[in-house]
Design an enzyme around this catalytic site. Structure first.
Site, mmCIF file in Angstrom:
data_model
loop_
_atom_site.group_PDB
_atom_site.id
_atom_site.type_symbol
_atom_site.label_atom_id
_atom_site.label_comp_id
_atom_site.label_asym_id
_atom_site.label_seq_id
_atom_site.Cartn_x
_atom_site.Cartn_y
_atom_site.Cartn_z
ATOM 1 N N ARG A 166 -4.593 24.819 -23.948
ATOM 2 C CA ARG A 166 -4.657 24.939 -22.486
ATOM 3 C C ARG A 166 -4.010 26.235 -21.988
ATOM 4 O O ARG A 166 -3.372 26.274 -20.938
ATOM 5 C CB ARG A 166 -4.014 23.719 -21.813
ATOM 6 C CG ARG A 166 -4.670 22.401 -22.199
ATOM 7 C CD ARG A 166 -6.139 22.338 -21.802
ATOM 8 N NE ARG A 166 -6.790 21.130 -22.299
ATOM 9 C CZ ARG A 166 -7.575 21.089 -23.381
ATOM 10 N NH1 ARG A 166 -7.808 22.182 -24.091
ATOM 11 N NH2 ARG A 166 -8.129 19.951 -23.767
ATOM 12 N N SER A 216 -8.063 15.238 -16.367
ATOM 13 C CA SER A 216 -6.918 14.895 -17.209
ATOM 14 C C SER A 216 -5.650 15.525 -16.635
ATOM 15 O O SER A 216 -5.577 16.743 -16.475
ATOM 16 C CB SER A 216 -7.167 15.387 -18.640
ATOM 17 O OG SER A 216 -6.108 15.017 -19.478
ATOM 18 N N GLU A 286 -1.134 19.142 -17.315
ATOM 19 C CA GLU A 286 -2.253 20.016 -17.645
ATOM 20 C C GLU A 286 -2.875 20.533 -16.359
ATOM 21 O O GLU A 286 -3.295 21.681 -16.273
ATOM 22 C CB GLU A 286 -3.295 19.242 -18.450
ATOM 23 C CG GLU A 286 -4.583 20.007 -18.719
ATOM 24 C CD GLU A 286 -5.534 19.201 -19.577
ATOM 25 O OE1 GLU A 286 -6.725 19.141 -19.209
ATOM 26 O OE2 GLU A 286 -5.122 18.625 -20.585
#
Length: 294
Positions: A166, A216, A286
């Site tokens: 990420r 998410s 995230e």
């Protein structure tokens, strides 16, 4: 003050109109450039007028606080052209990842199936090395064209993008992604489509796609799964205001009743504190959280 003739420009615009959570306060100015020249023009004027810049794509994995964003917000969704030749697919930053996978399939190119259901833009996918079902953007990127804070256009190779979980170098350098080139392999169109269908069916069966969410919320902690930690802590269904930990998938927070960004942030904080108290594991977000408190 900034003045544009060709570029669509909105003042005091509610950003809740553009986010997948349907939350977020107003931006002082929002611009929708249609090409690289217009992005460069916006960058020059913002620098001249000492306006901070925030760049958004599809605003899917994002929470904008209720106080909104000061300065100029550049939304790239009108820069959405996707082309293909040989084993390459070239997509502008505002193109949807989903649409890019469709173009790849139509040209018999495989490797991007994992992204068939990722709702974000190409720019956002590069920015955070978006991934799903065992695949990551880093695995299929050949190069990315960016605009630097100095208003220079540069092409960065895969290795120069410093991809991680990420993460990409774009986050560290304040570059604006303009275009990405994906290098894929030749495959069978029917097999590619079948895999895309399979992954989308999995997504639909497990994720709360019928409600507004930011996707998410938490990164995967080493040795754990965020959703399982949240589920095991008894947090599914936990609600603050109109935001709720999804009863379908614990890794998602959904807007069930006119939630505010503050509701989302309150749920995130409670989940982090509860999981840490139970497992001594810190859940790192995230989702990107930006803007000002109200």
């Amino acid at each position: 003050m900034i003045k544009m003739e060709k570029i669509k420009l909105l003042k005091n615009e509610p950003l809740s109109k553009y986010t997948f959570t349907e939350t977020g306060g107003p931006a002082d100015l929002v611009a929708f450039p249609k090409n690289t020249d217009e992005v460069r023009e916006l960058l020059s004027i913002a620098k001249r007028d000492d306006l901070p810049i925030t760049v958004l794509g599809n605003a899917s994995n994002l929470i904008i606080k209720d106080g909104g964003i000061r300065g100029l917000v550049i939304i790239l969704t009108e820069m959405n052209e996707i082309t293909s030749h040989d084993d390459l697919v070239i997509a502008q930053a505002g193109a949807r990842y989903i649409d890019t996978t469709i173009v790849a399939q139509q040209h018999g190119l495989t490797g991007m199936e994992f992204a068939a259901g990722i709702p974000g833009s190409i720019g956002g996918a590069v920015f955070m090395n978006a991934g799903a079902y065992g695949g990551e953007t880093a695995e299929v990127i050949d190069s990315v064209t960016v605009l630097t804070p100095e208003n220079e256009i540069k092409t960065l190779s895969n290795s120069e993008l410093d991809f991680g979980y990420r993460h990409s170098a774009v986050q560290d350098q304040d570059d604006i992604v303009l275009e990405a080139t994906f290098k894929l392999s030749t495959g069978d169109k029917d097999e590619i489509q079948a895999e895309m269908n399979h992954l989308n069916e999995l997504r639909e069966s497990k994720q709360p796609l019928d409600l507004p969410s930011c996707g998410s919320v938490f990164k995967r902690p080493e040795g754990y799964f965020a959703g399982k930690l949240i589920h095991d802590a008894g947090l599914q269904g936990y609600q603050s205001g109109g935001a709720q930990v999804s009863k379908k998938h614990a890794g998602f927070i959904v807007n069930i009743d006119n939630a505010t960004a503050t509701d989302y942030l309150d749920v995130i904080k409670h989940v982090q504190e509860t999981v840490y108290a139970k497992n001594k594991v810190h859940l790192e977000t995230e989702v990107r959280i930006i803007g000002q408190d109200k």
